[in-house]
Design a protein around this motif. Structure first.
Motif, PDB file in Angstrom:
ATOM      1  N   ILE A  28      52.197  39.130  48.095  1.00  0.00           N
ATOM      2  CA  ILE A  28      51.428  40.212  47.473  1.00  0.00           C
ATOM      3  C   ILE A  28      50.856  39.637  46.184  1.00  0.00           C
ATOM      4  O   ILE A  28      51.611  39.175  45.325  1.00  0.00           O
ATOM      5  CB  ILE A  28      52.311  41.427  47.175  1.00  0.00           C
ATOM      6  N   VAL A  29      49.542  39.644  46.062  1.00  0.00           N
ATOM      7  CA  VAL A  29      48.899  39.059  44.888  1.00  0.00           C
ATOM      8  C   VAL A  29      48.141  40.137  44.133  1.00  0.00           C
ATOM      9  O   VAL A  29      47.283  40.822  44.678  1.00  0.00           O
ATOM     10  CB  VAL A  29      47.939  37.914  45.276  1.00  0.00           C
ATOM     11  N   ILE A  30      48.485  40.271  42.866  1.00  0.00           N
ATOM     12  CA  ILE A  30      47.854  41.233  41.970  1.00  0.00           C
ATOM     13  C   ILE A  30      47.202  40.417  40.873  1.00  0.00           C
ATOM     14  O   ILE A  30      47.859  39.588  40.239  1.00  0.00           O
ATOM     15  CB  ILE A  30      48.897  42.195  41.377  1.00  0.00           C
ATOM     16  N   GLY A  31      45.910  40.620  40.681  1.00  0.00           N
ATOM     17  CA  GLY A  31      45.225  39.778  39.722  1.00  0.00           C
ATOM     18  C   GLY A  31      44.208  40.511  38.893  1.00  0.00           C
ATOM     19  O   GLY A  31      43.803  41.634  39.205  1.00  0.00           O
ATOM     20  N   CYS A  32      43.808  39.840  37.827  1.00  0.00           N
ATOM     21  CA  CYS A  32      42.769  40.396  36.967  1.00  0.00           C
ATOM     22  C   CYS A  32      41.835  39.291  36.514  1.00  0.00           C
ATOM     23  O   CYS A  32      42.164  38.108  36.539  1.00  0.00           O
ATOM     24  CB  CYS A  32      43.370  41.115  35.762  1.00  0.00           C
ATOM     25  N   GLY A  33      40.666  39.736  36.115  1.00  0.00           N
ATOM     26  CA  GLY A  33      39.655  38.864  35.546  1.00  0.00           C
ATOM     27  C   GLY A  33      38.653  39.732  34.810  1.00  0.00           C
ATOM     28  O   GLY A  33      38.615  40.951  35.007  1.00  0.00           O
ATOM     29  N   ARG A  34      37.842  39.128  33.980  1.00  0.00           N
ATOM     30  CA  ARG A  34      36.892  39.906  33.182  1.00  0.00           C
ATOM     31  C   ARG A  34      35.616  40.254  33.935  1.00  0.00           C
ATOM     32  O   ARG A  34      34.971  41.245  33.622  1.00  0.00           O
ATOM     33  CB  ARG A  34      36.513  39.134  31.913  1.00  0.00           C
ATOM     34  N   ASN A  35      35.247  39.453  34.915  1.00  0.00           N
ATOM     35  CA  ASN A  35      33.972  39.642  35.589  1.00  0.00           C
ATOM     36  C   ASN A  35      34.084  40.696  36.695  1.00  0.00           C
ATOM     37  O   ASN A  35      34.710  40.458  37.733  1.00  0.00           O
ATOM     38  CB  ASN A  35      33.484  38.311  36.165  1.00  0.00           C
ATOM     39  N   ILE A  36      33.486  41.847  36.463  1.00  0.00           N
ATOM     40  CA  ILE A  36      33.591  42.972  37.391  1.00  0.00           C
ATOM     41  C   ILE A  36      33.047  42.612  38.768  1.00  0.00           C
ATOM     42  O   ILE A  36      33.665  42.930  39.792  1.00  0.00           O
ATOM     43  CB  ILE A  36      32.870  44.220  36.824  1.00  0.00           C
ATOM     44  N   ASN A  37      31.898  41.941  38.826  1.00  0.00           N
ATOM     45  CA  ASN A  37      31.308  41.571  40.119  1.00  0.00           C
ATOM     46  C   ASN A  37      32.229  40.638  40.903  1.00  0.00           C
ATOM     47  O   ASN A  37      32.397  40.808  42.117  1.00  0.00           O
ATOM     48  CB  ASN A  37      29.934  40.929  39.932  1.00  0.00           C
ATOM     49  N   SER A  38      32.808  39.667  40.240  1.00  0.00           N
ATOM     50  CA  SER A  38      33.721  38.741  40.910  1.00  0.00           C
ATOM     51  C   SER A  38      34.970  39.457  41.408  1.00  0.00           C
ATOM     52  O   SER A  38      35.465  39.173  42.506  1.00  0.00           O
ATOM     53  CB  SER A  38      34.115  37.605  39.970  1.00  0.00           C
ATOM     54  N   ILE A  39      35.466  40.394  40.619  1.00  0.00           N
ATOM     55  CA  ILE A  39      36.642  41.176  41.022  1.00  0.00           C
ATOM     56  C   ILE A  39      36.311  42.011  42.258  1.00  0.00           C
ATOM     57  O   ILE A  39      37.104  42.083  43.205  1.00  0.00           O
ATOM     58  CB  ILE A  39      37.144  42.059  39.859  1.00  0.00           C
ATOM     59  N   GLU A  40      35.136  42.619  42.273  1.00  0.00           N
ATOM     60  CA  GLU A  40      34.735  43.413  43.441  1.00  0.00           C
ATOM     61  C   GLU A  40      34.618  42.537  44.685  1.00  0.00           C
ATOM     62  O   GLU A  40      35.053  42.934  45.764  1.00  0.00           O
ATOM     63  CB  GLU A  40      33.423  44.140  43.160  1.00  0.00           C
ATOM     64  N   LEU A  41      34.044  41.339  44.548  1.00  0.00           N
ATOM     65  CA  LEU A  41      33.932  40.426  45.682  1.00  0.00           C
ATOM     66  C   LEU A  41      35.311  40.005  46.198  1.00  0.00           C
ATOM     67  O   LEU A  41      35.542  39.938  47.410  1.00  0.00           O
ATOM     68  CB  LEU A  41      33.122  39.187  45.301  1.00  0.00           C
ATOM     69  N   MET A  42      36.224  39.737  45.294  1.00  0.00           N
ATOM     70  CA  MET A  42      37.572  39.358  45.710  1.00  0.00           C
ATOM     71  C   MET A  42      38.280  40.513  46.399  1.00  0.00           C
ATOM     72  O   MET A  42      38.997  40.312  47.386  1.00  0.00           O
ATOM     73  CB  MET A  42      38.375  38.857  44.513  1.00  0.00           C
ATOM     74  N   SER A  43      38.087  41.720  45.889  1.00  0.00           N
ATOM     75  CA  SER A  43      38.706  42.899  46.501  1.00  0.00           C
ATOM     76  C   SER A  43      38.214  43.089  47.931  1.00  0.00           C
ATOM     77  O   SER A  43      38.992  43.479  48.809  1.00  0.00           O
ATOM     78  CB  SER A  43      38.417  44.147  45.671  1.00  0.00           C
ATOM     79  N   LYS A  44      36.944  42.812  48.163  1.00  0.00           N
ATOM     80  CA  LYS A  44      36.386  42.936  49.515  1.00  0.00           C
ATOM     81  C   LYS A  44      36.872  41.798  50.425  1.00  0.00           C
ATOM     82  O   LYS A  44      37.175  42.019  51.589  1.00  0.00           O
ATOM     83  CB  LYS A  44      34.860  42.947  49.460  1.00  0.00           C
ATOM     84  N   ALA A  45      36.926  40.596  49.878  1.00  0.00           N
ATOM     85  CA  ALA A  45      37.313  39.426  50.684  1.00  0.00           C
ATOM     86  C   ALA A  45      38.798  39.433  51.032  1.00  0.00           C
ATOM     87  O   ALA A  45      39.190  38.958  52.101  1.00  0.00           O
ATOM     88  CB  ALA A  45      36.957  38.145  49.937  1.00  0.00           C
ATOM     89  N   PHE A  46      39.619  39.954  50.133  1.00  0.00           N
ATOM     90  CA  PHE A  46      41.074  39.954  50.326  1.00  0.00           C
ATOM     91  C   PHE A  46      41.602  41.365  50.126  1.00  0.00           C
ATOM     92  O   PHE A  46      42.014  41.734  49.042  1.00  0.00           O
ATOM     93  CB  PHE A  46      41.751  39.015  49.316  1.00  0.00           C
ATOM     94  N   SER A  47      41.592  42.137  51.185  1.00  0.00           N
ATOM     95  CA  SER A  47      41.981  43.543  51.036  1.00  0.00           C
ATOM     96  C   SER A  47      43.438  43.809  51.393  1.00  0.00           C
ATOM     97  O   SER A  47      43.984  44.850  51.046  1.00  0.00           O
ATOM     98  CB  SER A  47      41.067  44.432  51.881  1.00  0.00           C
ATOM     99  N   LYS A  48      44.102  42.875  52.066  1.00  0.00           N
ATOM    100  CA  LYS A  48      45.475  43.083  52.499  1.00  0.00           C
ATOM    101  C   LYS A  48      46.452  42.471  51.496  1.00  0.00           C
ATOM    102  O   LYS A  48      46.330  41.301  51.129  1.00  0.00           O
ATOM    103  CB  LYS A  48      45.688  42.464  53.882  1.00  0.00           C
ATOM    104  N   ASN A  49      47.428  43.259  51.057  1.00  0.00           N
ATOM    105  CA  ASN A  49      48.476  42.813  50.131  1.00  0.00           C
ATOM    106  C   ASN A  49      47.934  42.276  48.810  1.00  0.00           C
ATOM    107  O   ASN A  49      48.478  41.325  48.244  1.00  0.00           O
ATOM    108  CB  ASN A  49      49.370  41.747  50.783  1.00  0.00           C
ATOM    109  N   THR A  50      46.839  42.862  48.345  1.00  0.00           N
ATOM    110  CA  THR A  50      46.251  42.435  47.076  1.00  0.00           C
ATOM    111  C   THR A  50      45.815  43.634  46.257  1.00  0.00           C
ATOM    112  O   THR A  50      45.650  44.737  46.781  1.00  0.00           O
ATOM    113  CB  THR A  50      45.011  41.543  47.280  1.00  0.00           C
TER     114      THR A  50
END
Length: 136
Positions: A28-50
């Motif tokens: 289970i990976v929980i993460g943060c970053g400052r770039n909203i667009n990059s965070i949204e892309l990661m959320s879409k690419a990795f939706s399971k256990n994240t």
């Protein structure tokens, strides 16, 4: 064994590589970053256990809110990986503008303080967890 891993600075570099590898390993990976667009892309690419959120770790109130959400939804992490960091433009220290230097200190030092302050008490309370600081 599936573990809960909190990583700061997940949108590029080492943080992104660690995130992708831990996801591949089934954690289970929980993460943060400052770039909203990059965070949204990661959320879409990795939706399971994240769970990825836009957080500026130099801002204590943002970290406090994020950590409360993480702890309420996922419990205390097994690992807190303080990876987020910034660097000033290449220059002699005396030529680095004060504002730029302050941003480096705020992220690389105060950011680690902020995450430790908000996550480690819970880790101590449950008697588990490891903290790793990459950025300073």
């Amino acid at each position: 064994m599936k573990q809960t891993i909190v990583i700061t600075g997940v949108t590029k570099g080492l943080g992104k590589a660690l995130t992708e590898q831990y996801i591949r390993l089934g954690h289970i990976v929980i993460g943060c970053g400052r770039n909203i667009n990059s965070i949204e892309l990661m959320s879409k690419a990795f939706s399971k256990n994240t769970n990825f959120q836009a957080v500026d770790i130099s801002d204590y109130q943002q970290v406090r809110s994020w950590a409360a959400n993480v702890l309420n939804n996922f419990g205390s992490p097994d690992f807190l990986l303080n990876n987020a960091g910034i660097i000033n433009k290449n220059a002699d220290l005396w030529n680095v503008p004060a504002e730029e230097f302050s941003k480096v200190i705020d992220t690389n030092i105060k950011g680690i303080y902020n995450t430790i302050k908000e996550f480690v008490p819970s880790m101590i309370k449950v008697g588990k967890g490891t903290v790793v600081n990459f950025s300073s």
